[in-house]
Motif scaffolding. Structure first.
Motif, mmCIF file in Angstrom:
data_model
loop_
_atom_site.group_PDB
_atom_site.id
_atom_site.type_symbol
_atom_site.label_atom_id
_atom_site.label_comp_id
_atom_site.label_asym_id
_atom_site.label_seq_id
_atom_site.Cartn_x
_atom_site.Cartn_y
_atom_site.Cartn_z
ATOM 1 N N SER A 8 2.422 -5.996 12.714
ATOM 2 C CA SER A 8 1.662 -4.745 12.680
ATOM 3 C C SER A 8 0.197 -5.068 12.915
ATOM 4 N N GLN A 9 -0.513 -4.088 13.420
ATOM 5 C CA GLN A 9 -1.951 -4.206 13.671
ATOM 6 C C GLN A 9 -2.678 -3.228 12.747
ATOM 7 N N ILE A 10 -3.984 -3.410 12.610
ATOM 8 C CA ILE A 10 -4.765 -2.506 11.760
ATOM 9 C C ILE A 10 -4.643 -1.063 12.270
ATOM 10 N N SER A 11 -4.437 -0.890 13.563
ATOM 11 C CA SER A 11 -4.269 0.461 14.118
ATOM 12 C C SER A 11 -2.963 1.120 13.662
ATOM 13 N N ASP A 12 -2.057 0.349 13.046
ATOM 14 C CA ASP A 12 -0.777 0.877 12.542
ATOM 15 C C ASP A 12 -0.866 1.354 11.099
ATOM 16 N N ILE A 13 -2.022 1.221 10.464
ATOM 17 C CA ILE A 13 -2.087 1.433 9.014
ATOM 18 C C ILE A 13 -1.694 2.860 8.613
ATOM 19 N N GLU A 14 -2.101 3.863 9.367
ATOM 20 C CA GLU A 14 -1.707 5.246 9.019
ATOM 21 C C GLU A 14 -0.200 5.422 9.142
ATOM 22 N N THR A 15 0.394 4.831 10.160
ATOM 23 C CA THR A 15 1.853 4.894 10.332
ATOM 24 C C THR A 15 2.549 4.217 9.163
ATOM 25 N N ILE A 16 2.037 3.071 8.736
ATOM 26 C CA ILE A 16 2.634 2.346 7.614
ATOM 27 C C ILE A 16 2.633 3.223 6.362
ATOM 28 N N PHE A 17 1.508 3.868 6.077
ATOM 29 C CA PHE A 17 1.454 4.714 4.878
ATOM 30 C C PHE A 17 2.303 5.979 5.032
ATOM 31 N N GLN A 18 2.466 6.485 6.239
ATOM 32 C CA GLN A 18 3.399 7.601 6.450
ATOM 33 C C GLN A 18 4.823 7.145 6.143
ATOM 34 N N ASN A 32 16.932 7.021 -9.357
ATOM 35 C CA ASN A 32 16.128 7.432 -10.512
ATOM 36 C C ASN A 32 14.818 6.657 -10.641
ATOM 37 N N LYS A 33 14.504 5.824 -9.668
ATOM 38 C CA LYS A 33 13.232 5.093 -9.637
ATOM 39 C C LYS A 33 12.656 5.214 -8.232
ATOM 40 N N HIS A 34 11.328 5.050 -8.159
ATOM 41 C CA HIS A 34 10.698 5.083 -6.836
ATOM 42 C C HIS A 34 9.407 4.293 -6.868
ATOM 43 N N TRP A 35 8.969 3.900 -5.670
ATOM 44 C CA TRP A 35 7.695 3.197 -5.557
ATOM 45 C C TRP A 35 6.573 4.103 -6.051
ATOM 46 N N GLN A 36 5.494 3.493 -6.529
ATOM 47 C CA GLN A 36 4.351 4.232 -7.063
ATOM 48 C C GLN A 36 3.172 4.239 -6.096
ATOM 49 N N GLY A 37 3.405 3.874 -4.850
ATOM 50 C CA GLY A 37 2.340 3.822 -3.862
ATOM 51 C C GLY A 37 1.746 2.427 -3.788
ATOM 52 N N PHE A 38 0.964 2.181 -2.752
ATOM 53 C CA PHE A 38 0.411 0.859 -2.496
ATOM 54 C C PHE A 38 -1.054 0.992 -2.118
ATOM 55 N N SER A 39 -1.826 -0.029 -2.441
ATOM 56 C CA SER A 39 -3.247 0.028 -2.125
ATOM 57 C C SER A 39 -3.470 -0.283 -0.647
ATOM 58 N N ARG A 40 -4.447 0.381 -0.100
ATOM 59 C CA ARG A 40 -4.816 0.150 1.294
ATOM 60 C C ARG A 40 -5.256 -1.303 1.501
ATOM 61 N N SER A 41 -5.964 -1.859 0.530
ATOM 62 C CA SER A 41 -6.446 -3.235 0.673
ATOM 63 C C SER A 41 -5.282 -4.235 0.724
ATOM 64 N N LEU A 42 -4.201 -3.971 -0.023
ATOM 65 C CA LEU A 42 -3.015 -4.822 0.029
ATOM 66 C C LEU A 42 -2.466 -4.861 1.457
ATOM 67 N N VAL A 43 -2.296 -3.690 2.046
ATOM 68 C CA VAL A 43 -1.724 -3.598 3.392
ATOM 69 C C VAL A 43 -2.681 -4.195 4.421
#
Length: 169
Positions: A8-18, A32-43
């Motif tokens: 992935s490239q930095i230009s893919d970051i919006e797609t990754i979060f979608q 009954n469980k789900h991810w709690q979101g991820f930080s932009r800096s991690l990605v």
């Protein structure tokens, strides 16, 4: 049909979060469980370190995943010579394409070039559907670990037990 696994490239970051948003919505429907979101800096770090990937089908992003080469908080003393696959997300329009098997194929080619002996994954210990799916893809079930220390891991790791899986390369 052309399938490619590429960084992935930095230009893919919006797609990754979608994709992460789609995954969380799906997790809420089926488990009954789900991810709690991820930080932009991690990605951003994963992208900069070439550890965030996308799978293209005929040029369209169909799946994303991340890797790491160290996972001591989850794997403890077994954390050696491994590639750890995390956060696999398939676009709903591409479900059924067996992308986990594509990732395994990619990782098996990547492993000998990088001194890797194991391909590893984890998921919630009580997610029977994913446990069966991962073993059906060729992973060996290794056991369960209850998370004690989670500092530096995404929030959804707090207070959970994980099933561990590996393929010896």
């Amino acid at each position: 049909m052309q399938i490619q696994v590429i960084n992935s490239q930095i230009s893919d970051i919006e797609t990754i979060f979608q994709f992460y948003d789609m995954a969380i919505a799906h997790q809420k429907k089926v488990f009954n469980k789900h991810w709690q979101g991820f930080s932009r800096s991690l990605v951003e770090t994963e992208i900069a370190e070439n550890r965030q990937y996308k799978i293209l089908v005929n040029g369209e992003v169909a799946c994303i995943f991340a890797v790491t080469f160290e996972d001591k908080l989850i794997w403890g003393d077994q954390d050696v010579d491994s590639i750890y696959i995390h956060r696999i997300v398939t676009h709903p329009g591409f479900r059924g394409y067996s992308f986990v098997k594509e990732i395994i194929k990619w990782a098996k080619a990547f492993a000998p070039l990088n001194g890797i002996k194991y391909i590893r994954m984890d998921t919630w210990a009580d997610n029977e559907k994913l446990l069966a799916y991962y073993t059906g893809c060729g992973f060996d079930y290794v056991g369960v670990v209850t998370m004690q220390e989670t500092e530096g891991l995404p929030k959804h790791y707090e207070g959970i037990s994980l099933s561990l899986f590996e393929i010896k390369v």
